[in-house]
Design a protein around this motif. Structure first.
Motif, PDB file in Angstrom:
ATOM      1  N   VAL A 287      30.379  -3.211 -39.005  1.00 40.32           N
ATOM      2  CA  VAL A 287      31.761  -2.915 -39.260  1.00 40.32           C
ATOM      3  C   VAL A 287      32.062  -1.726 -40.507  1.00 40.32           C
ATOM      4  O   VAL A 287      31.326  -2.014 -41.214  1.00 40.32           O
ATOM      5  CB  VAL A 287      32.954  -4.523 -39.052  1.00 40.32           C
ATOM      6  N   SER A 288      33.202  -1.625 -40.684  1.00 37.57           N
ATOM      7  CA  SER A 288      33.496  -0.787 -41.418  1.00 37.57           C
ATOM      8  C   SER A 288      34.745  -1.612 -42.378  1.00 37.57           C
ATOM      9  O   SER A 288      34.545  -2.697 -42.302  1.00 37.57           O
ATOM     10  CB  SER A 288      34.407   0.167 -41.287  1.00 37.57           C
ATOM     11  N   LYS A 289      34.583  -1.103 -43.810  1.00 38.22           N
ATOM     12  CA  LYS A 289      35.151  -1.441 -45.211  1.00 38.22           C
ATOM     13  C   LYS A 289      35.772  -3.117 -44.897  1.00 38.22           C
ATOM     14  O   LYS A 289      36.470  -4.040 -45.259  1.00 38.22           O
ATOM     15  CB  LYS A 289      35.252  -0.982 -45.949  1.00 38.22           C
ATOM     16  N   SER A 290      36.813  -1.590 -44.692  1.00 40.83           N
ATOM     17  CA  SER A 290      38.673  -2.027 -43.870  1.00 40.83           C
ATOM     18  C   SER A 290      38.791  -3.447 -43.488  1.00 40.83           C
ATOM     19  O   SER A 290      39.639  -3.579 -42.628  1.00 40.83           O
ATOM     20  CB  SER A 290      39.338  -1.036 -43.799  1.00 40.83           C
ATOM     21  N   GLU A 291      37.673  -3.358 -41.974  1.00 41.93           N
ATOM     22  CA  GLU A 291      37.714  -4.243 -41.015  1.00 41.93           C
ATOM     23  C   GLU A 291      36.844  -5.788 -40.748  1.00 41.93           C
ATOM     24  O   GLU A 291      37.130  -6.236 -40.265  1.00 41.93           O
ATOM     25  CB  GLU A 291      36.909  -3.565 -39.665  1.00 41.93           C
ATOM     26  N   GLN A 292      36.234  -5.574 -42.339  1.00 41.75           N
ATOM     27  CA  GLN A 292      35.310  -6.853 -42.438  1.00 41.75           C
ATOM     28  C   GLN A 292      36.508  -8.227 -43.151  1.00 41.75           C
ATOM     29  O   GLN A 292      35.692  -9.396 -42.400  1.00 41.75           O
ATOM     30  CB  GLN A 292      34.165  -6.982 -44.223  1.00 41.75           C
ATOM     31  N   GLY A 293      37.367  -7.974 -43.745  1.00 40.36           N
ATOM     32  CA  GLY A 293      38.599  -9.206 -43.644  1.00 40.36           C
ATOM     33  C   GLY A 293      39.143  -9.826 -41.898  1.00 40.36           C
ATOM     34  O   GLY A 293      38.584 -10.712 -42.542  1.00 40.36           O
ATOM     35  N   ALA A 294      38.959  -8.806 -41.574  1.00 45.46           N
ATOM     36  CA  ALA A 294      39.285  -9.692 -40.334  1.00 45.46           C
ATOM     37  C   ALA A 294      37.998 -10.388 -39.271  1.00 45.46           C
ATOM     38  O   ALA A 294      38.169 -10.703 -38.238  1.00 45.46           O
ATOM     39  CB  ALA A 294      39.630  -8.204 -39.243  1.00 45.46           C
ATOM     40  N   LEU A 295      36.608  -9.322 -39.325  1.00 45.63           N
ATOM     41  CA  LEU A 295      36.075  -9.987 -39.271  1.00 45.63           C
ATOM     42  C   LEU A 295      35.406 -11.821 -39.457  1.00 45.63           C
ATOM     43  O   LEU A 295      35.475 -12.304 -38.629  1.00 45.63           O
ATOM     44  CB  LEU A 295      34.870  -8.841 -39.117  1.00 45.63           C
ATOM     45  N   PHE A 296      35.429 -11.535 -40.614  1.00 48.60           N
ATOM     46  CA  PHE A 296      35.216 -12.623 -41.891  1.00 48.60           C
ATOM     47  C   PHE A 296      36.477 -14.135 -40.695  1.00 48.60           C
ATOM     48  O   PHE A 296      36.294 -15.275 -40.295  1.00 48.60           O
ATOM     49  CB  PHE A 296      34.871 -12.639 -42.758  1.00 48.60           C
ATOM     50  N   ALA A 297      37.640 -13.655 -40.688  1.00 47.71           N
ATOM     51  CA  ALA A 297      38.647 -14.317 -40.316  1.00 47.71           C
ATOM     52  C   ALA A 297      38.529 -14.708 -39.283  1.00 47.71           C
ATOM     53  O   ALA A 297      38.362 -16.303 -38.579  1.00 47.71           O
ATOM     54  CB  ALA A 297      39.768 -13.530 -40.829  1.00 47.71           C
ATOM     55  N   TYR A 298      38.089 -14.029 -38.142  1.00 53.25           N
ATOM     56  CA  TYR A 298      37.376 -14.156 -36.773  1.00 53.25           C
ATOM     57  C   TYR A 298      36.635 -15.480 -36.995  1.00 53.25           C
ATOM     58  O   TYR A 298      36.345 -16.324 -35.544  1.00 53.25           O
ATOM     59  CB  TYR A 298      37.599 -13.227 -35.902  1.00 53.25           C
TER      60      TYR A 298
END
Length: 77
Positions: free
Chosen positions: A19-30
């Motif tokens: 995933v892109s750098k801007s989506e990593q927070g959403a990925l790990f939260a999910y």
């Protein structure tokens, strides 16, 4: 047992590269949300199945869990 070969930190590292750098927070939260959800739901379901079947066959819940392990085993086979 497929996921036991590759530890979760390695899987998370691979996913963070996908995933892109801007989506990593959403990925790990999910991922954290799903981990907590499935731990709680799995414990509740296993406890209720065990409580319902302990009278007539105490080991039924464990046999059911072993049966669920056959599903990924068949996918690997």
């Amino acid at each position: 047992m497929l996921l036991s070969i590759m530890p979760f930190p390695v899987l998370r590292s691979v996913m963070s590269k996908i995933v892109s750098k801007s989506e990593q927070g959403a990925l790990f939260a999910y991922l954290s949300f799903l981990e907590g959800l499935f731990n709680n739901v799995g414990s509740a379901v296993f406890s209720s199945i065990y409580a319902a079947t302990v009278g007539w066959y105490p080991g039924f819940a464990f046999l059911l869990a072993a049966g669920f392990c056959v599903i990924p085993l068949s996918a690997l086979g």
